[in-house]
Design a protein around this motif. Structure first.
Motif, PDB file in Angstrom:
ATOM      1  N   TYR A 193      47.878 -47.107 -16.675  1.00  0.00           N
ATOM      2  CA  TYR A 193      48.799 -46.937 -17.785  1.00  0.00           C
ATOM      3  C   TYR A 193      48.195 -47.523 -19.063  1.00  0.00           C
ATOM      4  CZ  TYR A 193      52.140 -45.901 -14.078  1.00  0.00           C
ATOM      5  OH  TYR A 193      52.772 -45.347 -12.993  1.00  0.00           O
ATOM      6  N   GLU A 194      48.863 -47.278 -20.161  1.00  0.00           N
ATOM      7  CA  GLU A 194      48.342 -47.732 -21.450  1.00  0.00           C
ATOM      8  C   GLU A 194      48.103 -49.232 -21.467  1.00  0.00           C
ATOM      9  OE1 GLU A 194      47.007 -47.416 -25.438  1.00  0.00           O
ATOM     10  OE2 GLU A 194      47.293 -45.955 -23.831  1.00  0.00           O
ATOM     11  N   VAL A 195      49.008 -49.984 -20.862  1.00  0.00           N
ATOM     12  CA  VAL A 195      48.862 -51.440 -20.846  1.00  0.00           C
ATOM     13  C   VAL A 195      47.606 -51.858 -20.080  1.00  0.00           C
ATOM     14  CG1 VAL A 195      50.297 -51.765 -18.781  1.00  0.00           C
ATOM     15  CG2 VAL A 195      50.126 -53.599 -20.467  1.00  0.00           C
ATOM     16  N   ASP A 196      47.270 -51.107 -19.044  1.00  0.00           N
ATOM     17  CA  ASP A 196      46.052 -51.396 -18.275  1.00  0.00           C
ATOM     18  C   ASP A 196      44.811 -51.042 -19.082  1.00  0.00           C
ATOM     19  OD1 ASP A 196      47.658 -51.957 -15.887  1.00  0.00           O
ATOM     20  OD2 ASP A 196      47.968 -49.783 -15.838  1.00  0.00           O
ATOM     21  N   HIS A 238      47.962 -54.498 -14.297  1.00  0.00           N
ATOM     22  CA  HIS A 238      47.781 -54.842 -12.898  1.00  0.00           C
ATOM     23  C   HIS A 238      46.329 -54.643 -12.519  1.00  0.00           C
ATOM     24  CE1 HIS A 238      48.037 -54.803  -8.550  1.00  0.00           C
ATOM     25  NE2 HIS A 238      49.219 -55.377  -8.664  1.00  0.00           N
ATOM     26  N   SER A 239      45.811 -55.546 -11.691  1.00  0.00           N
ATOM     27  CA  SER A 239      44.381 -55.553 -11.380  1.00  0.00           C
ATOM     28  C   SER A 239      43.897 -54.235 -10.782  1.00  0.00           C
ATOM     29  CB  SER A 239      44.045 -56.713 -10.440  1.00  0.00           C
ATOM     30  OG  SER A 239      44.772 -56.610  -9.229  1.00  0.00           O
ATOM     31  N   ALA A 240      44.674 -53.640  -9.871  1.00  0.00           N
ATOM     32  CA  ALA A 240      44.230 -52.391  -9.243  1.00  0.00           C
ATOM     33  C   ALA A 240      44.085 -51.284 -10.274  1.00  0.00           C
ATOM     34  CB  ALA A 240      45.212 -51.979  -8.148  1.00  0.00           C
ATOM     35  N   ARG A 241      45.020 -51.252 -11.235  1.00  0.00           N
ATOM     36  CA  ARG A 241      44.981 -50.183 -12.232  1.00  0.00           C
ATOM     37  C   ARG A 241      43.912 -50.457 -13.284  1.00  0.00           C
ATOM     38  NH1 ARG A 241      51.038 -51.037 -12.450  1.00  0.00           N
ATOM     39  NH2 ARG A 241      50.601 -51.779 -14.556  1.00  0.00           N
ATOM     40  N   VAL A 242      43.729 -51.724 -13.667  1.00  0.00           N
ATOM     41  CA  VAL A 242      42.661 -52.065 -14.622  1.00  0.00           C
ATOM     42  C   VAL A 242      41.309 -51.751 -14.002  1.00  0.00           C
ATOM     43  CG1 VAL A 242      41.569 -53.911 -15.934  1.00  0.00           C
ATOM     44  CG2 VAL A 242      44.065 -53.830 -15.765  1.00  0.00           C
ATOM     45  N   TRP A 243      41.153 -52.093 -12.741  1.00  0.00           N
ATOM     46  CA  TRP A 243      39.895 -51.779 -12.022  1.00  0.00           C
ATOM     47  C   TRP A 243      39.668 -50.269 -12.006  1.00  0.00           C
ATOM     48  CZ3 TRP A 243      36.441 -55.364 -10.594  1.00  0.00           C
ATOM     49  CH2 TRP A 243      35.442 -55.041  -9.672  1.00  0.00           C
ATOM     50  N   ALA A 250      57.125 -44.583  -3.414  1.00  0.00           N
ATOM     51  CA  ALA A 250      57.198 -45.820  -4.185  1.00  0.00           C
ATOM     52  C   ALA A 250      58.041 -45.545  -5.415  1.00  0.00           C
ATOM     53  CB  ALA A 250      55.809 -46.288  -4.591  1.00  0.00           C
ATOM     54  N   PRO A 251      59.320 -45.910  -5.406  1.00  0.00           N
ATOM     55  CA  PRO A 251      60.191 -45.640  -6.536  1.00  0.00           C
ATOM     56  C   PRO A 251      59.587 -46.142  -7.828  1.00  0.00           C
ATOM     57  CG  PRO A 251      61.430 -46.543  -4.681  1.00  0.00           C
ATOM     58  CD  PRO A 251      59.990 -46.660  -4.339  1.00  0.00           C
ATOM     59  N   ALA A 252      59.796 -45.371  -8.894  1.00  0.00           N
ATOM     60  CA  ALA A 252      59.205 -45.721 -10.179  1.00  0.00           C
ATOM     61  C   ALA A 252      59.634 -47.098 -10.643  1.00  0.00           C
ATOM     62  CB  ALA A 252      59.590 -44.669 -11.226  1.00  0.00           C
ATOM     63  N   ASP A 253      60.875 -47.502 -10.284  1.00  0.00           N
ATOM     64  CA  ASP A 253      61.340 -48.802 -10.771  1.00  0.00           C
ATOM     65  C   ASP A 253      60.660 -49.954 -10.052  1.00  0.00           C
ATOM     66  OD1 ASP A 253      62.570 -48.657  -8.305  1.00  0.00           O
ATOM     67  OD2 ASP A 253      64.615 -48.778  -9.081  1.00  0.00           O
ATOM     68  N   ARG A 254      59.887 -49.651  -8.993  1.00  0.00           N
ATOM     69  CA  ARG A 254      59.137 -50.714  -8.321  1.00  0.00           C
ATOM     70  C   ARG A 254      57.768 -50.901  -8.969  1.00  0.00           C
ATOM     71  NH1 ARG A 254      58.692 -49.646  -2.185  1.00  0.00           N
ATOM     72  NH2 ARG A 254      57.535 -51.611  -2.370  1.00  0.00           N
ATOM     73  N   ILE A 255      57.335 -49.937  -9.783  1.00  0.00           N
ATOM     74  CA  ILE A 255      56.039 -50.010 -10.433  1.00  0.00           C
ATOM     75  C   ILE A 255      56.231 -50.496 -11.864  1.00  0.00           C
ATOM     76  CG2 ILE A 255      54.019 -48.695 -11.181  1.00  0.00           C
ATOM     77  CD1 ILE A 255      54.522 -46.791  -8.830  1.00  0.00           C
ATOM     78  N   ASP A 256      55.704 -51.665 -12.160  1.00  0.00           N
ATOM     79  CA  ASP A 256      55.840 -52.278 -13.486  1.00  0.00           C
ATOM     80  C   ASP A 256      54.780 -51.681 -14.402  1.00  0.00           C
ATOM     81  OD1 ASP A 256      56.076 -53.816 -15.718  1.00  0.00           O
ATOM     82  OD2 ASP A 256      55.732 -55.739 -14.725  1.00  0.00           O
TER      83      ASP A 256
END
Length: 264
Positions: A33-36, A18-23, A7-13
């Protein structure tokens, strides 16, 4: 697998939660990530039960999968909206009971794709696969899943903490039916999501205002209607804290409700 696991890094915002990462953050994971973390912490402050909900959801998943594999004899599982790998994943629980169980995970988040190899470990007697697709595209999901699952045999459809991304209740019901119609009698639907209360409505608003894709809660009667035409497994529809608990329930049952139901 139906797609490349890179999964290229530029495809991951990494600038938008994002719900999966916040969960994952709420579950104490490291794949965020920090934003999550910022949104997750803000939600925890405004709606403290969210941590209990996240943990209760994982425990419900493990109990329900174990029930289906051990007591109902299910050997095939289609897990929609998989999210990031965690302990007691579907294949781990199912294959601990039935090593020949076959599991297909489905998600369209690039970061889940990047971690897909962790989902594909399997007992040699069974199989696991990952389909990189949007669960709304049931035709594609079913076609890809049929590479691993025999759709002429019973399948357990898992839709856990996922359906709130589909705001329209009619669309959500039709989507579930499009999957269940492809499975024979003896299949199951395992579903849970957040019921609508004053607190959960406010939490949904806070979540959306934090920049994440909106996620709605639903009135309990609407969620209950998703089991129409199916046979509810005891104890029926209610808080997942109370669904066949393995230990005495302490504290208030969570606002995450759900059920397991069989197709006639």
């Amino acid at each position: 697998m139906s797609d490349d696991t890179s999964a290229p890094a530029d495809r991951i915002d990494t600038g938008t939660p994002h719900s999966a990462r916040v969960w994952n953050y709420w579950l104490g994971g490291k794949d965020n990530y920090e934003v999550d973390r910022l949104l997750g912490a803000a939600m925890e402050e405004s709606y403290p039960q969210i941590i209990d909900i996240a943990r209760a959801s994982r425990l419900f998943q493990a109990r329900a999968v174990r029930y289906l594999a051990q007591e109902a004899g299910v050997r095939q599982f289609l897990d929609l909206g998989t999210g990031l790998p965690t302990a007691n994943a579907t294949h781990e629980v199912a294959q601990a009971v039935a090593p020949s169980a076959r599991i297909v995970y489905v998600d369209h988040d690039p970061i889940v794709l990047a971690h897909a190899r962790a989902l594909l470990t399997s007992r040699p007697e069974g199989a696991t696969d990952y389909v990189h697709a949007d669960l709304r595209d049931s035709g594609t999901v079913l076609r890809e899943a049929a590479r691993t699952l025999d759709l002429q045999q019973p399948v357990a459809l898992m839709v856990l903490s996922t359906l709130g991304h589909i705001a329209d209740g009619g669309e959500a019901a039709a989507l579930l039916r499009s999957y269940l119609d492809a499975f024979p009698a003896g299949s199951f639907l395992m579903l849970c999501d957040t019921i609508e209360t004053e607190e959960t409505r406010a939490a949904s608003d806070d979540y959306a205002s934090g920049g994440a894709m909106p996620y709605i809660s639903r009135p309990r009667e609407i969620m209950r209607s998703f089991s129409d035409g199916l046979d509810l497994v005891e104890p029926g529809f209610g808080s997942i804290s109370l669904w066949r608990p393995e230990e005495p329930v302490t504290g208030e049952p969570v606002d995450q409700w759900g059920f397991v139901a069989a197709k006639r």
